[in-house]
Design a protein around this motif. Structure first.
Motif, short mmCIF file in Angstrom:
data_model
loop_
_atom_site.label_atom_id
_atom_site.label_comp_id
_atom_site.label_asym_id
_atom_site.label_seq_id
_atom_site.Cartn_x
_atom_site.Cartn_y
_atom_site.Cartn_z
N THR A 7 0.85 -1.19 0.00
CA THR A 7 0.00 0.00 0.00
C THR A 7 0.89 1.24 0.00
O THR A 7 1.80 1.36 0.81
CB THR A 7 -0.90 0.01 1.25
OG1 THR A 7 -1.75 -1.14 1.20
CG2 THR A 7 -1.75 1.27 1.32
N SER A 31 -5.70 14.32 -0.22
CA SER A 31 -5.80 13.10 -1.02
C SER A 31 -6.46 13.39 -2.36
O SER A 31 -6.05 12.87 -3.40
CB SER A 31 -6.58 12.03 -0.26
OG SER A 31 -5.87 11.64 0.90
N MET A 35 -4.73 12.76 -5.91
CA MET A 35 -5.35 11.84 -6.86
C MET A 35 -5.68 12.53 -8.18
O MET A 35 -5.53 11.95 -9.25
CB MET A 35 -6.61 11.21 -6.27
CG MET A 35 -6.34 10.25 -5.11
SD MET A 35 -5.18 8.93 -5.52
CE MET A 35 -3.89 9.27 -4.33
N LYS A 39 -4.20 11.24 -11.66
CA LYS A 39 -5.12 10.90 -12.75
C LYS A 39 -4.85 11.77 -13.98
O LYS A 39 -4.80 11.25 -15.10
CB LYS A 39 -6.56 11.06 -12.26
CG LYS A 39 -7.57 10.49 -13.22
CD LYS A 39 -8.95 10.44 -12.61
CE LYS A 39 -9.91 9.87 -13.64
NZ LYS A 39 -11.23 9.67 -13.13
N LEU A 44 -2.12 6.48 -12.75
CA LEU A 44 -2.93 5.45 -12.08
C LEU A 44 -3.33 4.36 -13.06
O LEU A 44 -3.59 4.63 -14.24
CB LEU A 44 -4.19 6.07 -11.49
CG LEU A 44 -4.00 7.05 -10.35
CD1 LEU A 44 -5.33 7.71 -9.97
CD2 LEU A 44 -3.41 6.36 -9.13
N VAL A 47 -7.77 1.91 -11.28
CA VAL A 47 -8.37 2.39 -10.04
C VAL A 47 -9.03 3.73 -10.32
O VAL A 47 -8.47 4.57 -11.03
CB VAL A 47 -7.34 2.50 -8.89
CG1 VAL A 47 -6.28 3.53 -9.17
CG2 VAL A 47 -8.01 2.79 -7.57
N PRO A 49 -10.24 6.87 -8.25
CA PRO A 49 -10.15 7.41 -6.90
C PRO A 49 -11.34 8.28 -6.47
O PRO A 49 -11.45 8.63 -5.30
CB PRO A 49 -8.88 8.25 -6.95
CG PRO A 49 -8.74 8.64 -8.38
CD PRO A 49 -9.33 7.51 -9.18
N LEU A 60 -10.54 4.71 -0.20
CA LEU A 60 -9.52 4.54 -1.24
C LEU A 60 -8.21 4.02 -0.68
O LEU A 60 -7.66 4.57 0.27
CB LEU A 60 -9.28 5.88 -1.95
CG LEU A 60 -8.22 5.88 -3.04
CD1 LEU A 60 -8.67 5.05 -4.24
CD2 LEU A 60 -7.91 7.30 -3.47
N ILE A 62 -4.52 2.94 -2.38
CA ILE A 62 -3.69 2.86 -3.57
C ILE A 62 -2.54 1.90 -3.29
O ILE A 62 -1.78 2.08 -2.33
CB ILE A 62 -3.14 4.25 -3.97
CG1 ILE A 62 -4.27 5.23 -4.26
CG2 ILE A 62 -2.18 4.15 -5.15
CD1 ILE A 62 -5.09 4.90 -5.48
N LYS A 63 -2.46 0.89 -4.12
CA LYS A 63 -1.40 -0.12 -4.01
C LYS A 63 -0.35 0.12 -5.09
O LYS A 63 -0.59 0.85 -6.06
CB LYS A 63 -1.98 -1.53 -4.21
CG LYS A 63 -3.04 -1.92 -3.21
CD LYS A 63 -2.38 -2.53 -2.05
CE LYS A 63 -3.36 -3.30 -1.20
NZ LYS A 63 -2.68 -3.87 -0.06
N HIS A 66 -1.43 -0.21 -8.60
CA HIS A 66 -2.31 0.82 -9.14
C HIS A 66 -1.53 1.97 -9.78
O HIS A 66 -2.14 2.93 -10.25
CB HIS A 66 -3.21 1.40 -8.04
CG HIS A 66 -4.19 0.43 -7.51
ND1 HIS A 66 -4.45 0.32 -6.16
CD2 HIS A 66 -4.99 -0.46 -8.12
CE1 HIS A 66 -5.37 -0.61 -5.98
NE2 HIS A 66 -5.70 -1.10 -7.15
N LEU A 67 -0.20 1.89 -9.76
CA LEU A 67 0.64 2.99 -10.24
C LEU A 67 1.52 2.57 -11.40
O LEU A 67 2.00 1.44 -11.45
CB LEU A 67 1.54 3.49 -9.11
CG LEU A 67 0.86 4.07 -7.88
CD1 LEU A 67 1.86 4.25 -6.76
CD2 LEU A 67 0.20 5.40 -8.23
#
Length: 108
Positions: A7, A31, A35, A39, A44, A47, A49, A60, A62-63, A66-67
């Motif tokens: 995470t 956040s 995000m 985006k 991203l 996902v 957000p 939310l 984010i792992k 997800h990036l």
């Protein structure tokens, strides 16, 4: 052996650190700004957000998965400094550090 899917940002964890409405508002504002930046710059993967009203989701998480690679580098090298700037009273709308940091990452 693959790296774990750790995470990198957990809104629920951040919200749990303090129960005040002021803290909640700060966490969601920061956040949301982060995000939107991620985006907008296509950092991203798989996902969404934001909820249907355009607000950052309060559940939310984010792992790493997800990036993009650039997004992960941003979390490692740039976002900690941006967060420190905000903690010292910086303007959440000032994303110059994020922009310059992403440019540096992408130009390596």
């Amino acid at each position: 052996m693959s790296e774990s899917d750790f995470t990198v940002r957990s809104v629920p964890m951040l919200l749990s650190r303090n129960k005040s409405q002021e803290w909640r508002d700060i966490v969601l504002l920061r956040s949301g700004m982060l995000m939107r930046f991620l985006k907008t710059h296509n950092l991203l993967i798989n996902v969404e957000p934001f909820d249907e009203n355009g607000n950052v989701k309060d559940d939310l998480v984010i792992k790493k998965s997800h990036l993009t690679d650039d997004g992960l580098e941003l979390f490692k090298k740039v976002i900690p400094g941006w967060s420190q700037y905000l903690d010292k009273g910086g303007d959440v709308n000032n994303i110059n550090r994020l922009i310059k940091g992403l440019e540096k990452i992408r130009n390596q």
